[in-house]
Design a protein around this motif. Structure first.
Motif, PDB file in Angstrom:
ATOM      1  N   ARG A 101      61.704  37.237  32.925  1.00  0.00           N
ATOM      2  CA  ARG A 101      61.300  38.474  32.263  1.00  0.00           C
ATOM      3  C   ARG A 101      59.773  38.560  32.176  1.00  0.00           C
ATOM      4  NH1 ARG A 101      63.586  41.679  27.897  1.00  0.00           N
ATOM      5  NH2 ARG A 101      65.171  40.135  27.473  1.00  0.00           N
ATOM      6  N   ARG A 115      58.394  39.580  35.419  1.00  0.00           N
ATOM      7  CA  ARG A 115      58.568  41.019  35.664  1.00  0.00           C
ATOM      8  C   ARG A 115      57.558  41.839  34.877  1.00  0.00           C
ATOM      9  NH1 ARG A 115      61.636  44.787  32.936  1.00  0.00           N
ATOM     10  NH2 ARG A 115      62.859  43.256  31.795  1.00  0.00           N
ATOM     11  N   MET A 153      58.831  52.830  27.531  1.00  0.00           N
ATOM     12  CA  MET A 153      59.465  51.730  28.259  1.00  0.00           C
ATOM     13  C   MET A 153      59.327  51.987  29.754  1.00  0.00           C
ATOM     14  SD  MET A 153      61.073  48.864  28.293  1.00  0.00           S
ATOM     15  CE  MET A 153      62.005  48.346  26.858  1.00  0.00           C
ATOM     16  N   ASP A 172      68.478  48.663  17.939  1.00  0.00           N
ATOM     17  CA  ASP A 172      69.701  48.608  18.746  1.00  0.00           C
ATOM     18  C   ASP A 172      69.550  47.585  19.861  1.00  0.00           C
ATOM     19  OD1 ASP A 172      70.888  50.675  17.359  1.00  0.00           O
ATOM     20  OD2 ASP A 172      69.998  52.205  18.640  1.00  0.00           O
ATOM     21  N   PRO A 173      70.640  46.994  20.301  1.00  0.00           N
ATOM     22  CA  PRO A 173      70.561  46.109  21.466  1.00  0.00           C
ATOM     23  C   PRO A 173      70.030  46.887  22.672  1.00  0.00           C
ATOM     24  CG  PRO A 173      72.706  45.906  20.384  1.00  0.00           C
ATOM     25  CD  PRO A 173      71.999  47.044  19.721  1.00  0.00           C
ATOM     26  N   GLY A 174      69.132  46.278  23.409  1.00  0.00           N
ATOM     27  CA  GLY A 174      68.617  46.904  24.626  1.00  0.00           C
ATOM     28  C   GLY A 174      67.456  47.869  24.396  1.00  0.00           C
ATOM     29  N   ILE A 175      67.004  47.997  23.176  1.00  0.00           N
ATOM     30  CA  ILE A 175      65.961  48.979  22.900  1.00  0.00           C
ATOM     31  C   ILE A 175      64.590  48.442  23.320  1.00  0.00           C
ATOM     32  CG2 ILE A 175      65.280  48.393  20.504  1.00  0.00           C
ATOM     33  CD1 ILE A 175      66.292  51.876  21.664  1.00  0.00           C
ATOM     34  N   GLY A 176      64.454  47.104  23.359  1.00  0.00           N
ATOM     35  CA  GLY A 176      63.185  46.522  23.821  1.00  0.00           C
ATOM     36  C   GLY A 176      62.540  45.559  22.840  1.00  0.00           C
ATOM     37  N   LYS A 177      63.312  45.011  21.924  1.00  0.00           N
ATOM     38  CA  LYS A 177      62.746  44.089  20.928  1.00  0.00           C
ATOM     39  C   LYS A 177      62.212  42.823  21.584  1.00  0.00           C
ATOM     40  CE  LYS A 177      66.683  43.884  18.739  1.00  0.00           C
ATOM     41  NZ  LYS A 177      67.442  44.813  19.585  1.00  0.00           N
ATOM     42  N   SER A 178      63.040  42.236  22.475  1.00  0.00           N
ATOM     43  CA  SER A 178      62.599  41.004  23.141  1.00  0.00           C
ATOM     44  C   SER A 178      61.367  41.275  23.982  1.00  0.00           C
ATOM     45  CB  SER A 178      63.725  40.458  24.026  1.00  0.00           C
ATOM     46  OG  SER A 178      64.885  40.252  23.276  1.00  0.00           O
ATOM     47  N   HIS A 210      69.473  42.422  15.353  1.00  0.00           N
ATOM     48  CA  HIS A 210      70.174  43.543  15.992  1.00  0.00           C
ATOM     49  C   HIS A 210      70.747  44.458  14.934  1.00  0.00           C
ATOM     50  CE1 HIS A 210      69.691  42.028  19.958  1.00  0.00           C
ATOM     51  NE2 HIS A 210      70.212  40.865  19.630  1.00  0.00           N
TER      52      HIS A 210
HETATM   53  N1  LIG Z   1      65.048  44.138  35.486  1.00  0.00           N
HETATM   54  C1  LIG Z   1      64.642  45.165  34.739  1.00  0.00           C
HETATM   55  N2  LIG Z   1      63.902  46.150  35.284  1.00  0.00           N
HETATM   56  C2  LIG Z   1      63.466  47.179  34.553  1.00  0.00           C
HETATM   57  N3  LIG Z   1      63.713  47.325  33.256  1.00  0.00           N
HETATM   58  C3  LIG Z   1      64.439  46.385  32.650  1.00  0.00           C
HETATM   59  C4  LIG Z   1      64.937  45.265  33.352  1.00  0.00           C
HETATM   60  N4  LIG Z   1      65.604  44.504  32.458  1.00  0.00           N
HETATM   61  C5  LIG Z   1      65.532  45.127  31.293  1.00  0.00           C
HETATM   62  N5  LIG Z   1      64.823  46.266  31.387  1.00  0.00           N
HETATM   63  C6  LIG Z   1      64.508  47.197  30.312  1.00  0.00           C
HETATM   64  O1  LIG Z   1      64.335  46.490  29.121  1.00  0.00           O
HETATM   65  C7  LIG Z   1      65.307  46.899  28.175  1.00  0.00           C
HETATM   66  C8  LIG Z   1      65.857  45.711  27.444  1.00  0.00           C
HETATM   67  O2  LIG Z   1      64.907  45.304  26.573  1.00  0.00           O
HETATM   68  P1  LIG Z   1      65.100  44.045  25.635  1.00  0.00           P
HETATM   69  O3  LIG Z   1      63.731  43.702  25.200  1.00  0.00           O
HETATM   70  O4  LIG Z   1      65.908  43.006  26.316  1.00  0.00           O
HETATM   71  O5  LIG Z   1      65.958  44.669  24.459  1.00  0.00           O
HETATM   72  P2  LIG Z   1      66.466  43.983  23.115  1.00  0.00           P
HETATM   73  O6  LIG Z   1      65.810  42.672  23.008  1.00  0.00           O
HETATM   74  O7  LIG Z   1      66.065  44.972  22.059  1.00  0.00           O
HETATM   75  O8  LIG Z   1      67.951  43.897  23.241  1.00  0.00           O
HETATM   76  C9  LIG Z   1      66.391  47.577  28.929  1.00  0.00           C
HETATM   77  O9  LIG Z   1      67.002  48.579  28.158  1.00  0.00           O
HETATM   78  C10 LIG Z   1      65.650  48.147  30.098  1.00  0.00           C
HETATM   79  O10 LIG Z   1      65.111  49.402  29.770  1.00  0.00           O
END
Ligand SMILES: Nc1ncnc2c1ncn2[C@@H]1O[C@H](COP(=O)(O)OP(=O)(O)O)[C@@H](O)[C@H]1O
Ligand SMILES: [Mg+2]
Length: 464
Positions: free
Chosen positions: A118, A121, A251, A81-87, A199
């Motif tokens: 990123r 961070r 996460m 899913d989008p936002g799950i943490g793939k990137s 995705h």
């Molecule tokens: N600035 C931030 N601080 C803390 N957690 C973050 C931040 N940005 C993103 N995240 C975490 O990382 C997740 C996004 O992961 P990401 O690898 O971008 O997902 P995907 O690539 O699967 O869409 C968010 O759901 C959140 O939990």
């Protein structure tokens, strides 16, 4: 073939399942003759060199799911899913890998500066990895189709890539298929390990093209519940390893943290404030994910019997298996749950698919129905058959060992053959179960019930 735009499939009734395919310029002809073909030179089985070398990513939970590391010349699809943490996962992986091999992270979604932020961070500043923002596959080929191509390339995501020979927009089936095809061929040709991010749409498909799954060597799904911090990486296809392994992550603000002992995590928030308190309807299932034992809490809530059709909801388990377990409990155990609302939940967001969870689900349902807690220091596992028999499941010893390690004192488990009983883990007291009737009498007896001072059901007030 549809002569006009159609939103709904006439055959199966599904919406938005029809995709447009451009017509071929010339109709295909039969090959007919061998003229122009080259002869294939087969090789003997033993003439082939040793296994393809594997490159460990430095993230053990990822390596486990990959079957021991990344294989050169392979394509891996990471869906989720989008936002799950793939990137996040892949950036962490290439930053770790970058120490040993040249790695390139190509993003079609984020600018290089965003990726750099990123990385900062995640505490990965200074890693030896190259970043690029690109989406045109021709540019990517021009950059990578050379002898000094990097060893590992991440494409984030395949839905943003396009080939300029097609008119359709990026993310359409035709574009995703064409882009992935070009990139996978490049990976094979140059021997680089390709990681594609894909995705997943709401209905669980990697945006339309299931066909992507056939084109790659490994398909991993990154799953998790937004309400939980746990993330599970699961292999659904692997040409180089087993597909039943999972990797478990948490996460955090600093990115994904590996969870080498998932049981501790899944049991950390047991209902009613953790260990030492018994709640009706809560049972610990000693499960197995791949080669790894995983203990999870199975919770059931049996509501009142109401007229009309009862509600049944399952999270983390198979609704059909629940229906079967309920039918067996009603028919063989005489437990009157047929007309009751029933909710079953596997706590922590894990999806359990083993039949071994049958007995745990049954115990949770009976416990909730009778208002009798199962002792908090017991684990449960076993498969239930339609005649009410409880069958042995694989790896009993491994499950018991994990339970003992985490401080459990008893197990409610299928009866074992005589010869198998000798080597059983002495740290656990084992209640043999041969049928659902055995389970009922066990729960009704004082054996696995907690101390007499405990109130069944919700612990509202302490007894004087
Ligand atoms: N600035 C931030 N601080 C803390 N957690 C973050 C931040 N940005 C993103 N995240 C975490 O990382 C997740 C996004 O992961 P990401 O690898 O971008 O997902 P995907 O690539 O699967 O869409 C968010 O759901 C959140 O939990
Ligand atoms: Mg992303």
């Amino acid at each position: 073939m549809a002569p006009r735009w159609a939103g709904r499939c006439d055959a199966c009734g599904a919406w938005n399942s029809i995709v447009e395919e451009p017509e071929e310029a010339a109709p295909p002809r039969a090959i007919g003759t061998a003229a122009g073909g080259r002869r294939i030179a087969p090789v003997g089985l033993d003439e082939i060199g040793p296994d393809a070398p594997r490159r460990t990513t430095g993230i053990a939970e990822l390596d486990r799911v990959l079957g021991g590391g990344l294989v050169a010349g392979s394509a891996v699809l990471v869906g989720g899913d989008p936002g799950i943490g793939k990137s996040t996962l892949l950036l962490q992986a290439v930053c770790a890998l970058g120490q040993e091999a040249p790695c390139l992270y190509i993003s079609g979604e984020e600018a290089v500066e965003q990726i750099r932020m990123r990385a900062a961070r995640l505490g990965l500043s200074g890693s030896a990895v190259e970043l690029a923002a690109a989406a045109d596959v021709r540019d990517i080929l021009a950059t990578l189709d050379r002898a000094d191509a990097p060893a590992v390339v991440v494409i984030d995501s395949i839905q943003t890539m396009f080939v300029d020979t097609l008119d359709s927009a990026p993310g359409t089936v035709a574009q995703v298929r064409a882009s992935a095809g070009e990139l996978v061929r490049l990976a094979k040709r140059r021997g680089l390990a390709l990681l594609l991010v894909g995705h997943v749409t709401k209905d669980g498909m990697i945006a339309g093209p299931r066909v992507l799954e056939h084109m790659v060597d490994v398909v991993l799904y990154f799953e998790g519940d937004r309400g939980h911090h746990f993330r599970i990486l699961r292999a659904v296809k692997n040409r180089y390893g087993a597909t039943d392994e999972i990797g478990v992550f948490e996460m955090t603000g600093q990115g994904l943290r590996q969870v080498p002992n998932p049981s501790e995590l899944f049991l950390a928030n047991r209902s009613a404030g953790g260990r030492g308190e018994d709640v009706a309807g809560s049972v610990v299932f000693a499960g197995l994910e791949g080669t790894r034992p995983v203990l999870v809490e199975v919770q059931a809530l049996v509501g009142a019997t109401a007229p009309g059709s009862p509600r049944r909801a399952v999270v983390g388990w198979d609704a059909n298996r629940l229906a079967m377990v309920l039918a067996v409990l009603v028919a063989r155990g005489g437990i009157a749950v047929g007309g009751s609302d029933i909710f079953l939940n596997v706590a922590g967001g894990l999806k359990v698919s083993e039949p071994a969870a049958d007995l745990a689900a049954a115990a949770a349902i009976v416990s909730s129905k009778l208002g009798v807690p199962v002792a908090h220091d017991a684990v449960v596992f076993g498969e239930i058959g339609l005649s009410g028999e409880v069958r042995p499941v694989p790896q009993t010893e491994l499950r018991l060992k994990e339970a003992a390690k985490l401080g459990f004192a008893r197990a409610i488990a299928p009866r074992r053959k005589r010869d198998g009983a000798a080597g059983l883990n002495p740290a656990l007291q084992i209640s043999d179960i041969a049928s659902v009737e055995d389970l009922l009498s066990l729960l009704e007896s004082s054996d696995v019930r907690p101390r007499a001072s405990h109130r069944p059901g919700r612990n509202t007030a302490a007894l004087p």
